[in-house]
Structure formats: structure tokens, C-alpha cells
Design an enzyme around this catalytic site. Structure first.
Site, PDB file in Angstrom:
ATOM      1  N   VAL A 234     -45.088  52.259  30.171  1.00 20.99           N
ATOM      2  CA  VAL A 234     -45.381  53.082  28.753  1.00 20.99           C
ATOM      3  C   VAL A 234     -44.493  54.453  29.669  1.00 20.99           C
ATOM      4  O   VAL A 234     -44.163  55.322  28.511  1.00 20.99           O
ATOM      5  CB  VAL A 234     -45.988  53.140  27.768  1.00 20.99           C
ATOM      6  CG1 VAL A 234     -46.188  51.947  27.414  1.00 20.99           C
ATOM      7  CG2 VAL A 234     -47.331  53.829  28.338  1.00 20.99           C
ATOM      8  N   ARG A 236     -41.759  55.793  32.649  1.00 21.30           N
ATOM      9  CA  ARG A 236     -40.812  55.591  33.592  1.00 21.30           C
ATOM     10  C   ARG A 236     -40.741  54.537  34.418  1.00 21.30           C
ATOM     11  O   ARG A 236     -41.450  54.801  34.966  1.00 21.30           O
ATOM     12  CB  ARG A 236     -40.393  56.737  33.780  1.00 21.30           C
ATOM     13  CG  ARG A 236     -39.932  57.881  32.884  1.00 21.30           C
ATOM     14  CD  ARG A 236     -38.848  58.265  31.766  1.00 21.30           C
ATOM     15  NE  ARG A 236     -38.528  59.036  30.962  1.00 21.30           N
ATOM     16  CZ  ARG A 236     -39.113  59.112  30.032  1.00 21.30           C
ATOM     17  NH1 ARG A 236     -39.310  58.056  29.323  1.00 21.30           N
ATOM     18  NH2 ARG A 236     -38.973  59.952  29.165  1.00 21.30           N
ATOM     19  N   ASP A 260     -42.582  49.102  29.084  1.00 24.10           N
ATOM     20  CA  ASP A 260     -41.187  48.797  28.068  1.00 24.10           C
ATOM     21  C   ASP A 260     -40.320  49.815  28.727  1.00 24.10           C
ATOM     22  O   ASP A 260     -39.529  49.887  27.697  1.00 24.10           O
ATOM     23  CB  ASP A 260     -42.380  49.750  27.068  1.00 24.10           C
ATOM     24  CG  ASP A 260     -41.502  49.742  26.217  1.00 24.10           C
ATOM     25  OD1 ASP A 260     -41.210  49.821  25.169  1.00 24.10           O
ATOM     26  OD2 ASP A 260     -41.458  52.241  25.839  1.00 24.10           O
ATOM     27  N   GLU A 265     -32.322  50.373  33.987  1.00 23.45           N
ATOM     28  CA  GLU A 265     -32.195  49.466  32.813  1.00 23.45           C
ATOM     29  C   GLU A 265     -30.848  50.327  32.087  1.00 23.45           C
ATOM     30  O   GLU A 265     -30.203  51.392  31.982  1.00 23.45           O
ATOM     31  CB  GLU A 265     -33.484  51.626  31.646  1.00 23.45           C
ATOM     32  CG  GLU A 265     -34.944  50.670  31.565  1.00 23.45           C
ATOM     33  CD  GLU A 265     -35.161  52.013  30.994  1.00 23.45           C
ATOM     34  OE1 GLU A 265     -34.924  52.446  30.260  1.00 23.45           O
ATOM     35  OE2 GLU A 265     -37.064  51.633  30.710  1.00 23.45           O
ATOM     36  N   HIS A 284     -37.649  49.586  25.875  1.00 23.87           N
ATOM     37  CA  HIS A 284     -37.969  51.409  25.949  1.00 23.87           C
ATOM     38  C   HIS A 284     -38.055  52.117  24.076  1.00 23.87           C
ATOM     39  O   HIS A 284     -37.048  52.798  24.113  1.00 23.87           O
ATOM     40  CB  HIS A 284     -36.659  52.080  26.710  1.00 23.87           C
ATOM     41  CG  HIS A 284     -37.055  53.386  27.453  1.00 23.87           C
ATOM     42  ND1 HIS A 284     -36.985  54.313  28.671  1.00 23.87           N
ATOM     43  CD2 HIS A 284     -37.783  54.293  26.575  1.00 23.87           C
ATOM     44  CE1 HIS A 284     -36.828  55.573  28.717  1.00 23.87           C
ATOM     45  NE2 HIS A 284     -37.529  55.106  27.902  1.00 23.87           N
TER      46      HIS A 284
END
Length: 338
Positions: A234, A236, A260, A265, A284
Site C-alpha cells: 500500500v 509505492r 494497491d 501504473e 491505487h
């Protein structure tokens, strides 16, 4: 007349992308506000005292640095700042603040939710439900399970507190090893992960992204984990080498992961992680509760009020480290260095 009445209203350049910053009327009561998108940044910065970076990860300040000669304070509406720090800003005497703490509880709740999802196999239950299949099975309890939380800042501590509340045994890993405290049984150096992760059922990443933490979880660390252990990220995406994680999950050297954040990304279409039944992926969103935008806005308004009253600011980032390492507040400097 009071000193406050004689003081000039600061000029705030407010950088946004689509939606305007929340609590704008309160900001306008305290300062002259110049709303701008990235393409108008140079004009907005000319003569501005403060940059309110509501568009958190825009490179617009770096791209328009020469226009920022009067800037004294930058506030970013995110906890992580690695994506927006650059050499000239780090070397300047501009005060930099972040939004540390605002999203910490929500992210910790998300991390606990991941643990419960993995231990209780909620995804398996949902698959059986879709098949209208009554399939009894046993699941794992989390009481007494061991957790190593990498990152001992605000997010890591909130996570540790929630894990303690459900009976888990929680240690931490930070920049340096040190004795245990109320939130962590003991604190290891994150440089020693490969030598200690074998002792834990869950490895939870809640650290900021810095030069020291980028790629912290590599093939060696993953290989040293218990084959029954799970990785939860959770923090980076770049804390983990995605290729090494994919290989570890494929080979069964770890039991599963809940992510997450990933790198890159968004995760590309067709990536192997998408199709793995032992992987949970969310986009995210762990800190994004229904009222989080207003909470972020309130933090800036409160800090702007302190700025106007020449009071110390909260959440000052140590720019050389890339995060708010110390709780001590700081007054903005009058100008940045040339």
C-alpha cells in the site's frame, strides 16, 4: 493596527488539473489566489509566495522553475513527494510540506482488509457464490500471525495499531534498526530484509519512495520469504521489482500478494499479474475515502492560516530524504536560493 493587519496577503498559485481545489472560499479569505493549470504555471508563479499543488504529481514547477523566484512555500496534496522533487527545489530554501497523516487511517484499513481477504479467501467465496455452489472449507485465522511493516511513518504506525487490535504480532522496518516501542515489537533496518523476512507471515509495504527504498523488495527478499507468506503493498509500486514478484508468485515461492500499487501504473493489459488467482489488485485507491478530498483541503487551509500568522507549518518535508521525517514544524524561508 495589529501586526497581522499590516501584513500583506500572500499570493497563492493553486495548480489543478480538472476539479478545483476544495475549500476555495476559505483560501480566498486568507490570500490572493491564482488558479492555474499546468500550461499557465509560469504566469501564476510570477510574484507568488505559495504554490498549492493540488495536482499532486504534475512536473509543472520543475518545468517553470525560473518563474518561481519569489516562492517561499510549496504544499502538495499527497504524502509521497518523490515524483515532484528535483535538484533545484531540494537545494533551495523553499519550505516544502506534504499531506502526511490525512490518508493514513484509510490506508491502514485497506491493508487490514487485504489481510482478511487473503486469510478468509473472500475471492474464493465469491467465485463459488457466482457458481451457486455451497462449498464448505476452512480458512486461516489472523490472530497470532506475524507481520513486518516496512515503513514506520504515519501510515505504517496506523497499520501496526490496527493489526495489533486484531491480535497480530507486528514488527517494523525503517531506515535504522532500533528498540521496540508501543506500535512495533521491534524495528529492523530495511536494508536487512533478506535476512529477516523468513520470520513473518505477511510483509506489508507502507514506506515512501526514495532512493533508498526503490526496488527494496527484490528477488533475494522474495526468495527468503516463507512459501506460505503474503506480500501486501500500500506504499509505492516501485518499492518492489515487478518482474521478480511475478516470478515468485508464478513459482509458488510466496503464497500470494495484494497490491494497491504496482509498477508501472496502470498495470499493462495482458500482464501476468492480472490473471493470477493468488493476487488481488486495486487501482491505487487505498486512501481514497468518500471525504478524503475535503480532508486534504482542510489541511492546506489550516497550514495557510499558520503561514499568514507567521506560525510554524505542519508536515514539513526533509527534502534531502524525501519525506516528513521529523515532527518539528518549521517557518518558511523568505526566498529560495538562486
Amino acid at each position: 493596527m495589529t501586526a497581522a493587519a499590516n501584513r500583506r496577503r500572500p499570493v497563492v498559485a493553486a495548480l489543478y488539473r480538472e476539479a478545483l481545489p476544495p475549500r476555495l472560499a476559505e483560501i480566498e479569505e486568507l490570500a490572493e489566489v491564482r488558479l492555474t493549470k499546468a500550461d499557465g504555471m509560469a504566469k501564476a508563479l510570477d510574484g507568488a509566495d505559495v504554490l498549492y499543488q493540488w495536482h499532486s504529481f504534475s512536473p509543472a514547477l520543475k518545468e517553470n522553475w525560473e518563474a518561481a523566484s519569489s516562492l517561499k512555500w510549496v504544499h502538495v496534496s499527497a504524502a509521497g513527494v518523490s515524483q515532484v522533487l528535483f535538484d533545484e527545489l531540494v537545494q533551495s530554501d523553499i519550505t516544502y510540506t506534504n499531506s502526511r497523516g490525512i490518508l493514513s487511517r484509510a490506508i491502514a484499513e485497506f491493508a487490514l482488509g487485504f489481510v482478511l481477504d487473503l486469510a478468509k479467501d473472500t475471492r474464493g467465496s465469491f467465485r463459488f457464490q457466482q457458481q451457486q455452489r455451497w462449498q464448505h472449507r476452512v480458512t486461516r485465522k489472523i490472530q497470532g500471525q506475524t507481520v513486518l511493516v516496512v515503513g514506520t511513518g504515519s501510515i505504517g504506525r496506523e497499520t501496526a495499531r490496527l493489526f495489533h487490535a486484531v491480535g497480530m504480532e507486528v514488527d517494523g522496518a525503517g531506515r535504522t534498526s532500533r528498540p521496540g516501542e508501543s506500535d512495533f515489537g521491534r524495528i529492523h533496518s530495511s536494508r536487512d530484509l533478506a535476512g529477516i523476512v523468513h520470520a513473518y507471515d505477511y510483509l506489508v509495504l507502507a514506506a515512501p519512495l526514495t532512493d533508498d527504498t526503490r526496488g527494496l523488495v527484490d528477488a533475494e527478499v522474495l526468495a527468503a520469504m516463507k512459501p506460505t507468506a503474503h506480500l501486501i503493498n500500500v506504499g509505492r509500486g516501485e518499492l518492489v521489482y515487478t518482474g521478480a514478484l511475478t516470478e515468485a508468485l508464478t513459482s509458488g515461492s510466496i503464497a500470494g500478494a495484494a497490491l494497491d500499487v504496482v509498477h508501472p501504473e496502470p498495470l499493462p493489459e495482458g500482464h501476468a499479474l492480472w490473471g493470477m488467482e493468488n493476487v488481488i489488485i486495486t487501482p491505487h485507491m487505498s486512501g481514497d475515502t468518500e471525504d478524503y478530498l475535503d480532508d486534504l483541503g482542510k489541511l492546506f487551509v489550516d497550514n495557510l492560516r499558520r503561514y499568514c500568522n507567521a506560525e510554524p507549518l505542519e508536515n514539513v518535508v526533509d527534502k534531502s530524504l524525501g519525506f516528513a521525517a521529523r515532527p518539528e514544524p518549521s517557518l518558511p524561508s523568505p526566498r529560495h536560493s538562486s
